[in-house]
Design a protein around this motif. Structure first.
Motif, PDB file in Angstrom:
ATOM      1  N   TYR A 174      29.282   4.303 -65.839  1.00  0.00           N
ATOM      2  CA  TYR A 174      28.383   3.150 -66.351  1.00  0.00           C
ATOM      3  C   TYR A 174      27.940   3.940 -67.577  1.00  0.00           C
ATOM      4  O   TYR A 174      28.150   5.122 -67.802  1.00  0.00           O
ATOM      5  CB  TYR A 174      26.965   3.573 -65.427  1.00  0.00           C
ATOM      6  CG  TYR A 174      26.724   2.566 -64.133  1.00  0.00           C
ATOM      7  CD1 TYR A 174      26.923   1.230 -64.196  1.00  0.00           C
ATOM      8  CD2 TYR A 174      26.889   3.308 -62.800  1.00  0.00           C
ATOM      9  CE1 TYR A 174      26.745   0.571 -62.936  1.00  0.00           C
ATOM     10  CE2 TYR A 174      26.965   2.714 -61.543  1.00  0.00           C
ATOM     11  CZ  TYR A 174      26.776   1.203 -61.836  1.00  0.00           C
ATOM     12  OH  TYR A 174      26.587   0.524 -60.697  1.00  0.00           O
ATOM     13  N   HIS A 175      27.127   3.222 -68.521  1.00  0.00           N
ATOM     14  CA  HIS A 175      26.440   3.351 -69.539  1.00  0.00           C
ATOM     15  C   HIS A 175      25.002   2.697 -69.364  1.00  0.00           C
ATOM     16  O   HIS A 175      24.784   1.427 -69.288  1.00  0.00           O
ATOM     17  CB  HIS A 175      27.072   2.725 -70.922  1.00  0.00           C
ATOM     18  CG  HIS A 175      26.382   3.508 -72.087  1.00  0.00           C
ATOM     19  ND1 HIS A 175      26.930   2.991 -73.183  1.00  0.00           N
ATOM     20  CD2 HIS A 175      25.530   4.239 -72.240  1.00  0.00           C
ATOM     21  CE1 HIS A 175      26.307   4.029 -74.266  1.00  0.00           C
ATOM     22  NE2 HIS A 175      25.391   4.430 -73.729  1.00  0.00           N
ATOM     23  N   PHE A 176      24.014   3.440 -69.017  1.00  0.00           N
ATOM     24  CA  PHE A 176      22.770   2.981 -68.896  1.00  0.00           C
ATOM     25  C   PHE A 176      21.789   3.231 -70.414  1.00  0.00           C
ATOM     26  O   PHE A 176      22.018   4.066 -70.916  1.00  0.00           O
ATOM     27  CB  PHE A 176      22.105   4.157 -67.893  1.00  0.00           C
ATOM     28  CG  PHE A 176      22.387   3.989 -66.650  1.00  0.00           C
ATOM     29  CD1 PHE A 176      23.170   2.952 -66.053  1.00  0.00           C
ATOM     30  CD2 PHE A 176      22.151   5.147 -65.585  1.00  0.00           C
ATOM     31  CE1 PHE A 176      23.841   2.810 -64.745  1.00  0.00           C
ATOM     32  CE2 PHE A 176      22.809   4.833 -64.161  1.00  0.00           C
ATOM     33  CZ  PHE A 176      23.696   3.796 -63.869  1.00  0.00           C
TER      34      PHE A 176
ATOM     35  N   PRO B  99      29.372   3.135 -58.871  1.00  0.00           N
ATOM     36  CA  PRO B  99      28.603   3.667 -57.605  1.00  0.00           C
ATOM     37  C   PRO B  99      27.355   2.243 -57.358  1.00  0.00           C
ATOM     38  O   PRO B  99      27.117   1.751 -58.612  1.00  0.00           O
ATOM     39  CB  PRO B  99      27.735   4.770 -58.159  1.00  0.00           C
ATOM     40  CG  PRO B  99      28.519   5.526 -59.063  1.00  0.00           C
ATOM     41  CD  PRO B  99      29.270   4.230 -59.707  1.00  0.00           C
ATOM     42  N   VAL B 100      26.970   2.073 -56.343  1.00  0.00           N
ATOM     43  CA  VAL B 100      26.029   0.700 -56.150  1.00  0.00           C
ATOM     44  C   VAL B 100      24.726   1.718 -56.406  1.00  0.00           C
ATOM     45  O   VAL B 100      24.473   2.228 -55.473  1.00  0.00           O
ATOM     46  CB  VAL B 100      26.200   0.291 -54.973  1.00  0.00           C
ATOM     47  CG1 VAL B 100      25.308  -0.819 -54.516  1.00  0.00           C
ATOM     48  CG2 VAL B 100      27.716  -0.315 -54.568  1.00  0.00           C
TER      49      VAL B 100
ATOM     50  N   PRO C 160      26.529   8.580 -67.110  1.00  0.00           N
ATOM     51  CA  PRO C 160      26.480   9.247 -65.675  1.00  0.00           C
ATOM     52  C   PRO C 160      27.886   9.606 -64.968  1.00  0.00           C
ATOM     53  O   PRO C 160      28.414   8.850 -64.497  1.00  0.00           O
ATOM     54  CB  PRO C 160      25.474   8.290 -64.831  1.00  0.00           C
ATOM     55  CG  PRO C 160      25.956   7.128 -65.333  1.00  0.00           C
ATOM     56  CD  PRO C 160      26.046   7.104 -66.552  1.00  0.00           C
ATOM     57  N   TRP C 161      28.861  10.622 -65.457  1.00  0.00           N
ATOM     58  CA  TRP C 161      29.839  10.775 -64.839  1.00  0.00           C
ATOM     59  C   TRP C 161      29.486  11.742 -63.325  1.00  0.00           C
ATOM     60  O   TRP C 161      28.943  12.722 -63.367  1.00  0.00           O
ATOM     61  CB  TRP C 161      30.759  11.600 -65.667  1.00  0.00           C
ATOM     62  CG  TRP C 161      31.411  11.113 -66.847  1.00  0.00           C
ATOM     63  CD1 TRP C 161      32.249   9.913 -66.641  1.00  0.00           C
ATOM     64  CD2 TRP C 161      31.309  10.914 -67.998  1.00  0.00           C
ATOM     65  NE1 TRP C 161      32.885   9.649 -67.584  1.00  0.00           N
ATOM     66  CE2 TRP C 161      32.101  10.329 -68.876  1.00  0.00           C
ATOM     67  CE3 TRP C 161      30.283  11.785 -69.082  1.00  0.00           C
ATOM     68  CZ2 TRP C 161      32.169  10.051 -70.109  1.00  0.00           C
ATOM     69  CZ3 TRP C 161      30.621  11.627 -70.406  1.00  0.00           C
ATOM     70  CH2 TRP C 161      31.385  10.683 -70.904  1.00  0.00           C
TER      71      TRP C 161
ATOM     72  N   ALA D 292      24.658   9.026 -60.932  1.00  0.00           N
ATOM     73  CA  ALA D 292      24.066   7.792 -61.450  1.00  0.00           C
ATOM     74  C   ALA D 292      22.657   7.202 -60.810  1.00  0.00           C
ATOM     75  O   ALA D 292      21.636   7.007 -61.595  1.00  0.00           O
ATOM     76  CB  ALA D 292      25.033   6.698 -61.367  1.00  0.00           C
ATOM     77  N   GLN D 293      22.437   7.223 -59.439  1.00  0.00           N
ATOM     78  CA  GLN D 293      21.436   6.925 -58.743  1.00  0.00           C
ATOM     79  C   GLN D 293      20.124   7.667 -58.872  1.00  0.00           C
ATOM     80  O   GLN D 293      19.220   7.338 -59.251  1.00  0.00           O
ATOM     81  CB  GLN D 293      21.773   6.803 -57.219  1.00  0.00           C
ATOM     82  CG  GLN D 293      20.324   6.489 -56.336  1.00  0.00           C
ATOM     83  CD  GLN D 293      20.220   4.927 -56.492  1.00  0.00           C
ATOM     84  OE1 GLN D 293      21.233   4.083 -56.337  1.00  0.00           O
ATOM     85  NE2 GLN D 293      18.884   4.685 -57.027  1.00  0.00           N
TER      86      GLN D 293
END
Length: 311
Positions: free
Chosen positions: A46-48, A308-309, A65-66, A18-19
């Motif tokens: 997440y869904h971005f 994830p942060v 993002p898996w 994700a990052q």
């Protein structure tokens, strides 16, 4: 014109980390994070949503993002290229910028009389930047590093790779109101006259191609735009009448959705303009907070521990 498909609404793809995905699309390509939410079916993911200032339909690229997903394989039965429109004279600057971020990029090429660059994102998703024949007048989102003289304007087109194109072409022309504009080799360009931008679909005939499978670096579905859910449901009836299976209307918080798989295997969505991304955040704060579908709000603390942060 209002009742026609208004070109592309959004395209959804699959990523890994994700990052890394966030850094590439906001810091390298200079898109705005319009909404940070979660997958409706998997709230631990997440869904971005990335786009222009408002998340205008036709600019929105979204990702699931898996974190531990294996790479996918691009092939027939899926969208295989996403092309953004950029201003005249910007391709050399983009080539230099992408190279500076260690993104391998092609030389300047030409397709249907339009110059373009080709590259992939960190997961291998195929992207292009092209200078349209007709200047794209959409206002861009700008960052400190990506100013208006090079910034993307939104989608130019997407490419669907298919073993044979006729049945898919019929969906575009007979249901969606597109028309064939031109052909180059095995690539057929379809356009709609309903909108001046984000209205191009290329069908690439690959009769001996291997079928694609979804994973990191592949497109999940292509969403087409309608003004509202009243018009959307007229398309529902039309698609049903053609013998295609289509979902009921689904509330995605920021738009309403219908899904169906066209005969070539690509998952299509019909998405509405209403209600839009400012329904739960003001324009100047879009993408700044984690927004959850209402059914997951009671589990916010648990979900935030899983996600994830982002830095």
């Amino acid at each position: 014109m209002e009742k026609q498909i208004q070109g592309l609404h959004h395209i959804t793809a699959i990523a890994g980390d994700a990052q890394r995905n966030y850094d590439f699309y906001t810091k390298v390509l200079g898109l705005r994070m319009v909404k940070k939410t979660v997958n409706f079916d998997d709230p631990g993911t997440y869904h971005f949503y990335y786009g222009d200032e408002q998340g205008t339909p036709g600019t929105i690229l979204t990702f699931f993002p898996w974190e531990h997903i294996t790479p996918g394989h691009t092939g027939t039965g899926m969208a295989t290229e996403i092309t953004y429109a950029v201003p005249p004279g910007s391709l050399e600057a983009w080539k230099e910028r992408l190279s500076r971020f260690n993104v391998p990029v092609s030389g300047i090429q030409e397709r249907f009389g339009e110059a373009y660059l080709s590259f992939t994102d960190p997961d291998g998703l195929q992207l292009n930047l092209t200078v349209p024949k007709v200047p794209d007048t959409r206002a861009p989102w700008q960052t400190a590093d990506v100013k208006a003289d090079i910034a993307t304007r939104g989608f130019h087109s997407t490419t669907l790779s298919l073993k044979e194109i006729d049945a898919t072409a019929n969906v575009l022309t007979d249901i969606f109101g597109y028309r064939l504009l031109s052909q180059e080799g095995d690539r057929y360009r379809f356009i709609t006259d309903a909108v001046p931008q984000a209205g191009i679909i290329d069908l690439l005939a690959v009769p001996d191609g291997q079928r694609g499978f979804n994973g990191a670096g592949t497109n999940h579905h292509v969403a087409f735009r309608v003004a509202n859910d009243t018009i959307q449901m007229e398309y529902h009836e039309n698609i049903m009448s053609k013998g295609l299976q289509i979902t009921p209307k689904i509330d995605r918080d920021y738009f309403y959705s219908l899904y169906f798989r066209e005969p070539g295997g690509v998952l299509f969505e019909i998405a509405t303009d209403n209600p839009g991304f400012t329904v739960d955040e003001p324009l100047d704060k879009l993408g700044s907070g984690l927004k959850l579908p209402k059914q997951y709000e009671p589990a916010r603390k648990e979900i935030e521990k899983i996600l994830p942060v982002l830095k």
